[in-house]
Design a protein around this motif. Sequence first.
Motif, short mmCIF file in Angstrom:
data_model
loop_
_atom_site.label_atom_id
_atom_site.label_comp_id
_atom_site.label_asym_id
_atom_site.label_seq_id
_atom_site.Cartn_x
_atom_site.Cartn_y
_atom_site.Cartn_z
N GLY A 5 47.08 25.12 26.73
CA GLY A 5 46.78 25.02 28.15
C GLY A 5 47.31 26.17 28.96
N SER A 6 47.92 27.15 28.33
CA SER A 6 48.47 28.29 29.04
C SER A 6 47.44 29.43 29.07
CB SER A 6 49.75 28.77 28.37
OG SER A 6 50.31 29.86 29.06
N VAL A 7 47.04 29.84 30.28
CA VAL A 7 46.11 30.96 30.45
C VAL A 7 46.66 31.86 31.55
CG1 VAL A 7 44.04 29.74 29.67
CG2 VAL A 7 44.69 29.61 32.07
N THR A 8 46.21 33.11 31.55
CA THR A 8 46.65 34.07 32.57
C THR A 8 45.44 34.70 33.23
OG1 THR A 8 46.78 35.83 30.91
CG2 THR A 8 48.80 34.59 31.35
N ALA A 9 45.62 35.12 34.48
CA ALA A 9 44.53 35.77 35.21
C ALA A 9 44.06 37.00 34.45
CB ALA A 9 45.01 36.15 36.61
N GLY A 10 42.76 37.06 34.21
CA GLY A 10 42.18 38.17 33.48
C GLY A 10 42.32 38.06 31.98
N GLY A 11 43.04 37.06 31.52
CA GLY A 11 43.26 36.88 30.09
C GLY A 11 42.17 36.05 29.44
N PRO A 12 42.26 35.86 28.13
CA PRO A 12 41.24 35.10 27.40
C PRO A 12 41.29 33.62 27.75
CG PRO A 12 43.07 35.60 25.96
CD PRO A 12 43.33 36.34 27.24
N THR A 22 33.92 19.96 24.29
CA THR A 22 34.70 21.18 24.16
C THR A 22 35.16 21.58 25.56
OG1 THR A 22 33.46 21.94 22.23
CG2 THR A 22 34.68 23.61 23.46
N VAL A 23 36.47 21.77 25.72
CA VAL A 23 37.06 22.16 27.00
C VAL A 23 37.45 23.63 26.93
CG1 VAL A 23 38.92 21.76 28.66
CG2 VAL A 23 37.94 19.83 27.38
N THR A 24 36.92 24.44 27.84
CA THR A 24 37.31 25.85 27.94
C THR A 24 37.97 26.08 29.28
OG1 THR A 24 35.46 26.52 26.51
CG2 THR A 24 36.50 28.23 27.84
N LYS A 25 39.21 26.51 29.25
CA LYS A 25 40.01 26.73 30.45
C LYS A 25 40.18 28.23 30.67
CE LYS A 25 44.64 25.86 32.39
NZ LYS A 25 45.93 25.15 32.18
N VAL A 26 39.96 28.67 31.91
CA VAL A 26 40.12 30.08 32.24
C VAL A 26 40.77 30.21 33.61
CG1 VAL A 26 37.81 30.26 33.26
CG2 VAL A 26 38.90 32.29 32.31
N SER A 27 41.59 31.24 33.77
CA SER A 27 42.22 31.52 35.07
C SER A 27 41.45 32.63 35.76
CB SER A 27 43.68 31.93 34.87
OG SER A 27 44.24 32.37 36.09
N VAL A 28 41.10 32.38 37.05
CA VAL A 28 40.29 33.35 37.80
C VAL A 28 40.87 33.56 39.19
CG1 VAL A 28 38.14 32.87 36.56
CG2 VAL A 28 38.72 31.52 38.58
N GLY A 29 40.63 34.76 39.73
CA GLY A 29 40.92 35.04 41.13
C GLY A 29 42.38 35.34 41.42
N PRO A 30 42.65 35.80 42.64
CA PRO A 30 44.00 36.22 43.03
C PRO A 30 44.99 35.09 43.16
CG PRO A 30 42.53 36.26 44.93
CD PRO A 30 41.67 36.00 43.74
N MET A 31 44.52 33.84 43.23
CA MET A 31 45.43 32.70 43.33
C MET A 31 45.59 31.97 42.00
SD MET A 31 44.55 31.20 47.14
CE MET A 31 46.00 30.12 47.12
N ASP A 32 45.15 32.63 40.91
CA ASP A 32 45.36 32.10 39.56
C ASP A 32 44.80 30.68 39.45
OD1 ASP A 32 46.24 32.17 36.93
OD2 ASP A 32 48.27 31.50 37.41
#
Length: 216
Positions: A5-12, A22-32
């Motif tokens: 469950g750990s993702v970073t802005a701009g990361g995979p 299937t759950v795909t989690k992504v971090s987007v934007g300047p507020m993460d």
Amino acid sequence: MSYTGSVTAGGPPAVRELTGLTVTKVSVGPMDNNAYLLRCRATGEQVLIDAANEAPRLLELVGDAGLATVVTTHQHMDHWVALEEVVAKTGARALVHADDAEGLPIPAEPLADGDPVRVGDQTLEVIHLKGHTPGSVALLYRDPAGAPHLFTGDSLFPGGPGRTTDADEFAQLMGDLEEKVFGRLPDETWFYPGHGDDSTIGNERPSIGQWWARGW
């Protein structure tokens, strides 16, 4: 690699295979912001929770499989910056709780507490959690072969409830969380917030009294 469950802005993105989804989690934007793409493993139908930002990146994540629905967890702008473009390019339905509909940039179909949201042959249940905004919602998936999974928007995070602006809003949100989340769901329930890392209901349950005492 197992899902954390750990993702970073701009990361995979982080991908988790459940029984039916299937759950795909992504971090987007300047507020993460976290965005979650749910895909039915049987039918391939996809639903996006919070088209928060970076529309091109979200559309790339959706791919050629198409997008049936976008659910916006609440009306705060950082959760819908990409909504208009994503809906325009995919033809997806836009859904939001009726009490937050006026805050969105495009018309959306209204949701209410207890409503189902279909993801192919799987179903999410809408849980209205008033307080962070009037129409904040969480989305519950009861895995038929495992623990429940809850997408909480900004209503619940590891370490406490979402931000509120006065004592009445805080009490409303805490009351809803105790009644509709902690009072209904087992400790093994995994939850996915609108920002940051995931947690479980069991990890957070012992801190409820502390949250009430501190008032936030």
